[in-house]
Write a protein that holds these residues in place. Structure first.
Motif, short mmCIF file in Angstrom:
data_model
loop_
_atom_site.label_atom_id
_atom_site.label_comp_id
_atom_site.label_asym_id
_atom_site.label_seq_id
_atom_site.Cartn_x
_atom_site.Cartn_y
_atom_site.Cartn_z
N ALA B 387 4.28 21.13 65.94
CA ALA B 387 4.05 22.30 66.81
C ALA B 387 2.84 23.08 66.33
O ALA B 387 1.97 23.48 67.11
N LEU B 388 2.79 23.30 65.01
CA LEU B 388 1.65 24.05 64.47
C LEU B 388 0.35 23.28 64.67
O LEU B 388 -0.69 23.87 64.97
N GLN B 390 -0.37 21.23 67.06
CA GLN B 390 -0.80 21.32 68.45
C GLN B 390 -1.34 22.71 68.75
O GLN B 390 -2.32 22.85 69.50
N GLY B 391 -0.71 23.71 68.20
CA GLY B 391 -1.24 25.06 68.38
C GLY B 391 -2.63 25.17 67.79
O GLY B 391 -3.52 25.80 68.37
N ALA B 394 -5.11 23.55 70.05
CA ALA B 394 -5.41 24.44 71.17
C ALA B 394 -6.38 25.53 70.73
O ALA B 394 -7.30 25.93 71.47
N LEU B 395 -6.20 26.02 69.51
CA LEU B 395 -7.08 27.06 68.98
C LEU B 395 -8.49 26.53 68.82
O LEU B 395 -9.47 27.20 69.18
N SER B 398 -10.05 26.15 72.15
CA SER B 398 -10.39 27.46 72.69
C SER B 398 -11.64 28.02 72.02
O SER B 398 -12.52 28.59 72.67
N MET B 432 -6.94 34.39 64.27
CA MET B 432 -5.75 33.62 64.62
C MET B 432 -5.57 32.46 63.65
O MET B 432 -4.44 32.08 63.31
N ILE B 435 -3.53 33.25 60.74
CA ILE B 435 -2.09 33.26 61.01
C ILE B 435 -1.53 31.85 60.96
O ILE B 435 -0.43 31.63 60.43
N PHE B 436 -2.28 30.91 61.48
CA PHE B 436 -1.82 29.52 61.44
C PHE B 436 -1.67 29.02 60.02
O PHE B 436 -0.67 28.36 59.67
#
Lengths: 129, 487
Positions: B387-388, B390-391, B394-395, B398, B432, B435-436
């Protein structure tokens, strides 16, 4: 992705009584579905939490706060107050399971690692095994 | 007697190459000494005139040296100069303090400097005088040749008034002497050989002056740079000392504030040093645990040692939290790890699911319950890692989209605003990223704790030993590889 995104228009037409207090509104939304995620469409951590829950087979209900022109901002504020001291720059994602607040990504992950997430999901009816 | 102090114009910029920059300022001395003195080095050409006034010959010298100017004086000898700013810099120069104390004298008494530019061209010597005053002292009839650049209009009317004064008053000897040379210049409108020679000399002297001024400015800039570097070096040394001092308190935890105040390099260095210290302590605790396991100590003893190691792991996660906040890229780079460890790195640290796979194979025969527990733990940590990841993807996407938008390469003020907006958005995404990385560390920490929770004390001790041995082998591999004989 198998989560449903509520469109605000249909939502508005369904509900006649809309409570003005954002906190009550949040709680009402949270109690309507087994798993509710308050998110922002551009937030990547929200994306991660969505992936996590969907990967587990959960079908969460996602509310994108930035897509609600009227109430999004105040809901974000209310969530910030609800979560207390949020050390992250953004309050989202916020996850409710069975109407009860779980928290942000860190809380979700902690509960998953220590094994408490799955029973919680089963209890709320989001998972069947 | 009027005195003049010559001063250069530091801010005077000449773009017209035909213009002959004279740019000395002549300040009226309060004492009234009619000295033409040079306060500044680049006026070296200006001869010191002895007290007692300018004589004709010295005036002539001055005229040749091009460092002259003329003051316009009222008949009552109180000059009023106002700056009409043909070249726009006079008043600023006045304020610039380069004039030294004499400038304040001048300003206080309401006297002004003006500068004269002598334009040498083929036919005329024109001079621009900054004056409005009420006198035009430079003599009769010469002004016609001085062209349009002459500003003082009403002073022209007074020319004739003062011309007689010029002739007779010994205060105007200087100007008179100058007139002489100018008279020579303007007679017939043709330049004599003497003037031609003067032109070259004037030009050369002016160029020398310019060159000297430029080199002085360069030197000044260089010295300034050296000073800044020296100060910066002292600051860095002090920070380093401070970080080292802080590192001795690793047990109690370094306060996050202080790490953040240090600059990025200081913070990375601080983290590296503290991590190295942490590793030493970790190795010591693991050795103690190993002796405890091998000597078959009781569970209570073992529990104490296990808890000690776990508590020590918590410290490294605390360190990493501080390190991430001060320099996330350093944490992500993994330069604080050995190369082989770096190979297996995920989101700024080890991959807990991998570690659990290793453990599953090497622990003592596990009961079904324990085995199940470890399998579940491995699965959940794998899911969280995915999950992390994939996040994070995405980051990255972006961030890439943000930076690549509006890459038209066209210019325009609108694009500058776009660029700044882009950068601001990108900065938010980097925040961000912190945070990851933090979530990754949290995942690792939770996994280790959960492992110790589901296992018995002895099993937990063994697990910690296996993990530590694995890391040590990776580190040893790195050393061997870097020390290998190269063909």
């Amino acid at each position: 992705m198998h989560y449903q995104t509520e469109s605000w228009n249909s939502y508005m037409s369904q509900k006649i009584n809309i409570t003005n207090d954002p906190l009550q509104h949040i709680e009402r939304l949270a109690s309507e579905n087994a798993v509710v995620i308050f998110s922002i469409s551009s937030c990547c951590m929200c994306h991660a939490v969505k992936r996590l829950l969907c990967g587990m087979g959960v079908n969460p209900t996602v509310y994108e706060l930035d897509q609600d022109p009227m109430r999004g901002k105040e809901m974000e504020m209310a969530l910030m107050m609800l979560l207390g001291n949020s050390c992250t720059p953004s309050v989202v994602p916020v996850v409710f399971i069975g109407g009860k607040l779980v928290g942000g990504m860190d809380r979700v992950m902690t509960s998953h690692i220590n094994g408490s997430l799955v029973p919680l999901l089963k209890q709320a009816g989001a998972l069947w095994l | 007697m009027q005195g003049f102090k010559a001063a250069p114009s530091p801010t005077f910029n000449l773009t017209n190459s035909d213009m002959f920059c004279q740019s000395p300022f002549y300040l009226r001395d309060n004492e009234g000494n009619r000295n033409v003195t040079s306060s500044y080095a680049d006026l070296g050409e200006l001869e010191q005139v002895t007290a007692g006034g300018l004589h004709q010959e010295s005036v002539a010298d001055l005229s040749r040296s091009s460092m002259y100017t003329s003051t316009m004086m009222k008949p009552n000898n109180v000059p009023h100069f106002t700056n009409a700013l043909p070249f726009g810099v006079l008043t600023t120069s006045l304020g610039s303090g380069e004039m030294g104390s004499s400038a304040t004298d001048v300003v206080d008494t309401g006297q002004f400097m003006f500068q004269e530019v002598v334009q040498v061209n083929n036919s005329t010597i024109t001079s621009t005088m900054v004056d409005v005053g009420n006198c035009g002292v430079l003599g009769n009839g010469h002004f016609e040749n001085w062209g349009d650049s002459y500003l003082a209009d009403h002073s022209l009317s007074q020319r004739t008034d003062t011309s007689t004064d010029v002739d007779t008053n010994d205060k105007y000897q200087f100007c008179e002497g100058r007139h002489e040379s100018l008279i020579v210049a303007e007679s017939g409108g043709v330049q004599s050989k003497g003037i031609c020679h003067d032109q070259k000399a004037l030009r050369r002297l002016a160029q020398n002056r310019e060159a000297a001024r430029e080199s002085r400015q360069r030197k000044k800039a260089y010295v300034q740079q050296l000073e800044n570097s020296r100060i910066k070096l002292a600051q860095l040394e002090q920070e380093l000392k401070r970080e080292r001092h802080q590192g001795s308190f690793v047990g109690s935890g370094v306060s996050g504030d202080q790490s953040q105040h240090a600059n990025i390099n200081g913070a990375s260095l601080a983290f590296d040093m503290e991590y190295a210290r942490w590793l030493e302590e970790h190795q010591r605790l693991i050795n103690e645990l190993r002796t405890a396991v091998n000597s078959h100590l009781g569970d209570n003893e073992l529990r104490v040692r296990v808890d000690g190691v776990m508590g020590h792991y918590d410290k490294v996660f605390q360190l990493k939290l501080i390190g991430t906040k001060s320099d996330v890229f350093h944490m992500l780079s993994g330069m604080w790890k050995t190369p082989a460890e770096r190979c297996f790195m995920w989101l700024g640290g080890f991959r807990s699911s991998e570690l659990l796979k290793i453990l599953g194979n090497h622990l003592e025969p596990l009961t079904d319950q324990h085995l199940l527990g470890i399998c579940n733990l491995q699965q959940s940590s794998q899911e969280a890692e995915d999950a992390l990841s994939q996040g994070l993807e995405a980051l990255q996407q972006s961030l890439s989209d943000t930076l690549s938008s509006n890459c038209h390469g066209s210019t325009g003020s609108g694009n500058v605003a776009d660029y700044m907006g882009q950068m601001a958005t990108a900065m938010g995404k980097i925040a961000m990223l912190e945070i990851f990385v933090h979530q990754g560390d949290l995942l690792r920490q939770q996994t280790i704790h959960q492992l110790c929770r589901i296992l018995t004390t002895r099993q937990a001790a063994q697990a910690l030993l296996v993990m530590s041995d694995y890391m040590s082998r990776l580190q040893a591999l790195s050393s061997l590889w870097s020390a290998r004989p190269k063909s």
